[in-house]
Write an enzyme that holds these catalytic residues in place. Structure first.
Site, mmCIF file in Angstrom:
data_model
loop_
_atom_site.group_PDB
_atom_site.id
_atom_site.type_symbol
_atom_site.label_atom_id
_atom_site.label_comp_id
_atom_site.label_asym_id
_atom_site.label_seq_id
_atom_site.Cartn_x
_atom_site.Cartn_y
_atom_site.Cartn_z
ATOM 1 N N ASP A 53 -11.938 10.057 41.410
ATOM 2 C CA ASP A 53 -10.729 9.460 41.606
ATOM 3 C C ASP A 53 -9.884 9.996 40.694
ATOM 4 O O ASP A 53 -8.664 9.562 40.440
ATOM 5 C CB ASP A 53 -11.048 7.982 41.396
ATOM 6 C CG ASP A 53 -11.502 7.523 40.224
ATOM 7 O OD1 ASP A 53 -11.906 8.280 39.273
ATOM 8 O OD2 ASP A 53 -11.898 6.240 40.054
ATOM 9 N N LYS A 122 -20.096 6.859 43.876
ATOM 10 C CA LYS A 122 -20.257 6.727 42.430
ATOM 11 C C LYS A 122 -19.470 5.556 42.045
ATOM 12 O O LYS A 122 -18.278 5.473 42.641
ATOM 13 C CB LYS A 122 -19.842 7.994 41.513
ATOM 14 C CG LYS A 122 -19.623 7.684 40.169
ATOM 15 C CD LYS A 122 -19.607 9.051 39.437
ATOM 16 C CE LYS A 122 -18.319 9.497 39.156
ATOM 17 N NZ LYS A 122 -17.345 8.658 38.514
ATOM 18 N N GLU A 124 -18.345 2.849 38.624
ATOM 19 C CA GLU A 124 -18.224 2.561 37.213
ATOM 20 C C GLU A 124 -18.679 1.280 36.995
ATOM 21 O O GLU A 124 -18.405 0.259 37.441
ATOM 22 C CB GLU A 124 -16.817 2.794 36.923
ATOM 23 C CG GLU A 124 -16.101 4.081 37.196
ATOM 24 C CD GLU A 124 -14.778 4.155 36.257
ATOM 25 O OE1 GLU A 124 -14.296 3.364 35.836
ATOM 26 O OE2 GLU A 124 -14.306 5.554 36.817
ATOM 27 N N GLU A 191 -19.671 9.502 30.179
ATOM 28 C CA GLU A 191 -18.698 10.044 29.742
ATOM 29 C C GLU A 191 -18.109 9.455 28.279
ATOM 30 O O GLU A 191 -18.150 8.325 27.784
ATOM 31 C CB GLU A 191 -17.537 9.559 30.625
ATOM 32 C CG GLU A 191 -16.048 10.286 30.294
ATOM 33 C CD GLU A 191 -15.156 10.150 31.443
ATOM 34 O OE1 GLU A 191 -15.230 9.827 32.540
ATOM 35 O OE2 GLU A 191 -13.847 10.617 31.119
HETATM 36 O O1 KIV Z 1 -12.683 11.218 38.918
HETATM 37 C C1 KIV Z 1 -13.619 12.327 38.134
HETATM 38 O O2 KIV Z 1 -13.542 13.386 38.785
HETATM 39 C C2 KIV Z 1 -14.768 11.995 37.200
HETATM 40 C C3 KIV Z 1 -15.214 12.949 36.318
HETATM 41 C C4 KIV Z 1 -14.368 13.093 35.644
HETATM 42 C C5 KIV Z 1 -16.657 12.330 35.782
HETATM 43 O O3 KIV Z 1 -15.051 10.866 37.329
#
Ligand code: KIV
Length: 251
Positions: A53, A122, A124, A191
């Site tokens: 994102d 994915k 968070e 991260e």
């Molecule tokens: O949004 C993204 O590309 C990410 C990475 C920086 C881990 O979450």
């Protein structure tokens, strides 16, 4: 060059094995959001392409990743999926599409899988999104976790600096990592956390960790292609290794 549709040379099972069982070797993950960049990455044998994102920042020019919508993520993911023959494609569930309740989380994940053809999503967070992760996994959708500096919470943190330097936050992160593994996540992005914490968490898990700004001890590393190519010239974190300086070269 023609785009390649969705006819992968490698089976999903092969791709899955690459990312889940190869913890001992370093795997590569890069973020991108469009078709031709994905074609180049796939040909360069990048293991995992993350449609993150962060597209909100580098594609649309927003200051944070909060504004990007589910429809916009699906558009980016669809553009990437049509380019690839071999890489595993993981797509971020955007802010607001999974936090409110597990049913909404599942609906959002299903939309990504169905409408883009991605292989995994994915999310968070840890304990606070446990029920959503469980529900998505129960529907057969692979889930990757993301802990540490979780950019969707930037207004809670107030800064993009290193997280979990204090014992309480570090302890929660360790517990969250174990929880995500126990629930069935196939990997976790860590991260911007201290290198020793990345090491400890990586050693405590059987699933791979993918680091960004967390030192060298993660099982793999991820970078955003715009940063790696030097397009985002004003973004200069210590962890970033630029391989080109496109901003200068094209300017
Ligand atoms: O949004 C993204 O590309 C990410 C990475 C920086 C881990 O979450």
């Amino acid at each position: 060059q023609q785009t390649k549709g969705n006819e992968n040379n490698r089976t999903i099972t092969e791709m899955w094995l690459v990312t889940t069982k190869r913890k001992a070797e370093t795997s590569s993950m890069l973020s991108t959001y469009n078709c031709y960049m994905a074609i180049i990455m796939d040909a360069a044998n990048v293991d995992v392409i993350l449609v993150g994102d962060y597209a909100s920042n580098v594609m649309a020019g927003h200051e944070t990743n909060l504004p990007i919508t589910l429809n916009q993520m699906i558009y980016h993911a669809y553009s990437v999926i049509r380019a690839i023959d071999r890489a595993l494609v993981v797509v971020d569930l955007p802010f607001g599409s999974y936090q409110s309740d597990p049913k909404e989380a599942l609906r959002s994940a299903i939309r990504i899988m169905k409408e883009s053809g991605a292989h995994a999503v994915k999310v968070e967070g840890g304990a606070e999104i446990k029920e959503s992760v469980k529900r998505i996994l129960a529907a057969g959708i692979p889930v990757m976790g993301h802990l540490g500096l979780t950019p969707q919470s930037i207004y809670k943190f107030g800064t993009y600096t290193v997280r979990a330097k204090e014992e309480v936050e570090a302890e929660k992160l360790k517990q969250d990592a174990l929880l995500l593994e126990k629930l069935g996540c196939f990997g976790i992005v860590l991260e911007k956390i201290p290198a020793n914490l990345t090491k400890e968490v990586s050693e405590s898990l059987t699933i791979p960790t993918i680091g960004i700004g967390g030192g060298k001890h993660a099982d793999g590393q991820v970078l955003v292609i715009h940063d790696l190519l030097g397009m985002t010239h004003e973004f200069n974190p210590r962890f970033l290794r630029r391989y080109m300086n496109l901003y200068e070269e094209m300017g």
